[in-house]
Each structure stands twice: as structure tokens, then as C-alpha cells.
Design an enzyme around this catalytic site. Structure first.
Site, PDB file in Angstrom:
ATOM      1  N   HIS A  72       0.831  -1.203   0.000  1.00  0.00           N
ATOM      2  CA  HIS A  72       0.000   0.000   0.000  1.00  0.00           C
ATOM      3  C   HIS A  72       0.865   1.253   0.000  1.00  0.00           C
ATOM      4  CE1 HIS A  72       0.333   1.262   4.327  1.00  0.00           C
ATOM      5  NE2 HIS A  72       0.454  -0.022   4.574  1.00  0.00           N
ATOM      6  N   ASP A 189       6.154   2.433   6.515  1.00  0.00           N
ATOM      7  CA  ASP A 189       4.937   1.636   6.400  1.00  0.00           C
ATOM      8  C   ASP A 189       3.990   2.397   5.478  1.00  0.00           C
ATOM      9  OD1 ASP A 189       2.518   0.331   6.759  1.00  0.00           O
ATOM     10  OD2 ASP A 189       2.235   1.041   8.810  1.00  0.00           O
ATOM     11  N   GLU A 223      -5.203   1.263   2.857  1.00  0.00           N
ATOM     12  CA  GLU A 223      -4.920   0.244   3.865  1.00  0.00           C
ATOM     13  C   GLU A 223      -4.954   0.817   5.270  1.00  0.00           C
ATOM     14  OE1 GLU A 223      -2.669  -2.306   6.618  1.00  0.00           O
ATOM     15  OE2 GLU A 223      -2.244  -0.229   6.041  1.00  0.00           O
ATOM     16  N   GLU A 224      -4.471   2.048   5.437  1.00  0.00           N
ATOM     17  CA  GLU A 224      -4.382   2.631   6.775  1.00  0.00           C
ATOM     18  C   GLU A 224      -5.754   2.955   7.365  1.00  0.00           C
ATOM     19  OE1 GLU A 224      -1.932   2.484   8.503  1.00  0.00           O
ATOM     20  OE2 GLU A 224      -0.091   2.655   7.332  1.00  0.00           O
ATOM     21  N   ASP A 244       4.235  -5.763   3.937  1.00  0.00           N
ATOM     22  CA  ASP A 244       4.007  -4.662   4.863  1.00  0.00           C
ATOM     23  C   ASP A 244       5.072  -4.704   5.953  1.00  0.00           C
ATOM     24  OD1 ASP A 244       2.728  -2.462   6.131  1.00  0.00           O
ATOM     25  OD2 ASP A 244       0.771  -3.199   5.512  1.00  0.00           O
ATOM     26  N   HIS A 324       4.295   3.137  13.145  1.00  0.00           N
ATOM     27  CA  HIS A 324       3.313   4.220  13.262  1.00  0.00           C
ATOM     28  C   HIS A 324       3.806   5.340  14.182  1.00  0.00           C
ATOM     29  CE1 HIS A 324      -0.649   2.317  11.625  1.00  0.00           C
ATOM     30  NE2 HIS A 324       0.397   2.029  10.874  1.00  0.00           N
TER      31      HIS A 324
END
Length: 369
Positions: A72, A189, A223-224, A244, A324
Site C-alpha cells: 500500500h 509503512d 490500507e491505513e 508490509d 506508526h
């Protein structure tokens, strides 16, 4: 069948360009065009969904049971929630990330026709003014605001600038690469995964190898926020390999070195046969690897299954510290991941029977005794 040499300078160049291209979920068009341009340079056929997910195709000897490799290109970010009387902006997060990692971040605010620079700050940001209150104040998105680098001290100033509720906010990546191979940056990410996937596609194209079945590289754009690969999949895809990040934290078996193969996440186990095929390929070709389970994690694979797709899913990751948040990876993991992708694309499909949506018991696998 053997791991193909991937041009790591190309992977690095694409990664840096992706990291410097703002793409919070919902504001991904620039990154979509970047990836499409790279695929066009390679002569790879592709299609784009209405919203911007990219479905590329690498033809193989057989059309089915084909496979998909998914990364992604959307990231975490924020949006303007309100215009404040002090000339600053109330914000809400895009994606799931903690406000403590927003404090101090530089950012870009995209209005309807302009962009502005700013900083995400706690409501009480000056120790000289608030003293110990800066340490005791809560840490949450309700206690974060954007200070614009504009003459903006009142609500009227914001209105004059043309900023509105719902404007997107992109967080600077702050990328730094050390001589010993560590990469520190936000948005690794999953832009690191997307860069590795592009590098693997390029290696396949340049090598001229014949793939046993069609391979569909997918680049998703939500995706997030949970929907990810719920769309864009060919309906006859039998195997889906998601690329990922894997969390390298206490209690986890992931590593910033080698490739980490996920056995399960918060949604449940990944396909037994596909994950063990990946482990077998790592062993056969000497690719450093480890296994892990993620308790608070979901990926494009979950979105695909929840959308009603009947396919085998797996997850391969590069180890990332402080996911994150203030993310860090090592180049070694990206190299191992790329090697695994190239041999997986060259490997035969798991089960010929999987070309059928529904079929007889004949050819259906069994588990080891």
C-alpha cells in the site's frame, strides 16, 4: 529458479521519492501517478480503479491459478477538524496513530487551491510560559493543534487564507539514512514495501524469466483506514502475498534483519500452505527469515478476505521499530524481502485445483500428520 539481482540503488531512489510524495489516506493521487510512471517505464501493463488502486499484470505461462503481490502507498496523516479563534487548527488523525508521535511534527496543509506549512504542537507548548503544566497536560488528539507558518492569530486570518474544515494534512517524513544501513523515517509503512515490490518487478522484467502463472502486483490506497485490497483484485486470484511492516518490539519475534513471515495477525491465521511455502523458499535459497504473530495488526489481506474474496493469503514483512511512530528499518530486511519476492513469483502455484472457485475433493490438500 533463483533469487534475482535487484538494483538496490533503484529501490533507494524510488523509496526516497515515495517518502517525499505526500499521500495520507484519501489524498493519494500524487503517489499513484509516481508508481504508474515507474510501471510504464518497465513496460508493465496496468489498470487503475476509480479511486486510484493500481492493478498491474506480469504474464505467465498459465493464466490461472494466478497470484497477487500487494503493497500500500497510503500513509498516516491528519485532517483539519476546526478553525480556532487563536488562528490555529484543530485536527483529527487519518489512520490509527498516537498523538504523542504528532507533537513537534512538521506538516503541509492542503487547502482547495494552496498549500501551507506548519507544525503540530500540544496546546501548551512553551515551558517558559506554562512551566510544569507542559508535562502534566494530557496527550491526545484533543490536545493537539497546528501552528501555521502564516500571519494567523485570529479566526478571520484563517478564513482569509482560505483554509477549510476537511483540508488534508501530510506529515513530513524526516528521512535519514545512516552509513551502516539504518533508515529512519515516517511512512516506511508501507512505502518501503512498495519500493521493494517495484524493484522486484523490475528485476523480473530485466531478467526475461518466464513466470509459471500470471502475477498481479497491486498498489492499494486505503490500507491505513481499513479497506485496502477489498477492491482491485482479479476474481480468479488464488494466492495473495501482502507486503508490509513487521513490528520489532519486546515480545515480538520480528527483526530489522532478514524477512519476517507472519503466521497470524489480529484477524486470525494466514493460510497454512502459503506461509509454509514461503518458509520453504527461504530455507531453499538461504534467505534469512523468522516467523512472528501480530496481536494488534491487520493488513491488506484482511481487507481482501472481509470483502468476500476466496483466496489464500499471507503476509511478509520488513522489521520496523516504533511502527506508526518514529519508524526505523535496516536495508538488510529490504534485500531479504526482495529476494523472497523474486523466487516466489518464479515458483509454481501451490495447487492446480485452486484455479477453480469450487471443485471436488480431489486435489484438495491435507495437513502434515
Amino acid at each position: 529458479m533463483e533469487p534475482l539481482k535487484i538494483d538496490q540503488e533503484y529501490v533507494l531512489e524510488v523509496l526516497l521519492r515515495l517518502l517525499h510524495t505526500p499521500s495520507p489516506s484519501g489524498y493519494t493521487d500524487r503517489a499513484v501517478h509516481l508508481v504508474c510512471e515507474e510501471l510504464e517505464k518497465m513496460g508493465v501493463e496496468m489498470e487503475i480503479t476509480r479511486r486510484g488502486a493500481i492493478r498491474a499484470s506480469l504474464p505467465g505461462e498459465a493464466k490461472s491459478p494466478d497470484r497477487a503481490l500487494v503493497a500500500h502507498i497510503d500513509t498516516l496523516g491528519a485532517m483539519v477538524k476546526g478553525l480556532k479563534t487563536n488562528g490555529r487548527l484543530e485536527v483529527v488523525p487519518v489512520g490509527h496513530w498516537n498523538a504523542r508521535f504528532a507533537e513537534g511534527a512538521r506538516c503541509t496543509i492542503f487547502s482547495d487551491d494552496r498549500q501551507f506549512r506548519g507544525t503540530l504542537l500540544p496546546l501548551k507548548a512553551s515551558g517558559h510560559t506554562f512551566g510544569p503544566e507542559i508535562d502534566s497536560q494530557p496527550c491526545s488528539w484533543d490536545h493537539i493543534e497546528v501552528r501555521l507558518d502564516e500571519i494567523s492569530y485570529r479566526l478571520d486570518d484563517l478564513l482569509h487564507l482560505g483554509i477549510h474544515v476537511g483540508d488534508f494534512i501530510a506529515i513530513d517524513s524526516g528521512t535519514e539514512i545512516t552509513p551502516n544501513g539504518f533508515i529512519n523515517s515516517r511512512h516506511l509503512d508501507d512505502k518501503a514495501g512498495a519500493a521493494v515490490l517495484l524493484g522486484a518487478i523490475r528485476a523480473i522484467k530485466q531478467s526475461g524469466v518466464t513466470l509459471p502463472v500470471d502475477v498481479h502486483p497491486l498498489f492499494t490506497i486505503s490500507e491505513e483506514i481499513g479497506s485496502g485490497a477489498s477492491a482491485a483484485l482479479h476474481q480468479d486470484v488464488a494466492e495473495m502475498l501482502t507486503i508490509d511492516n513487521g513490528t520489532t518490539a519486546p515480545g515480538q519475534n520480528s527483526s530489522e534483519f532478514g524477512v519476517t513471515i507472519a503466521m497470524a495477525d489480529m484477524v486470525g491465521p494466514f493460510d497454512y500452505h502459503l506461509t509454509h511455502r514461503l518458509i520453504q523458499l527461504c530455507k531453499e535459497f538461504g534467505i534469512p527469515h523468522q516467523r512472528d504473530i501480530f496481536r494488534y495488526y491487520r493488513s491488506d489481506s484482511a481487507a481482501a478476505i472481509e470483502a468476500g474474496n476466496d483466496l489464500r493469503t499471507s503476509l511478509v514483512t520488513f522489521g520496523i521499530d516504533a511502527s506508526h511512530g518514529w519508524e526505523r528499518i535496516h536495508w538488510d530486511a529490504l534485500e531479504s524481502l526482495g529476494s523472497l519476492l523474486t523466487v516466489y513469483m518464479q515458483s509454481p502455484p501451490l495447487f492446480p485445483r485452486d484455479r477453480q472457485d469450487m471443485g471436488p475433493r480431489t486435489g484438495f490438500p491435507t495437513l502434515p500428520a
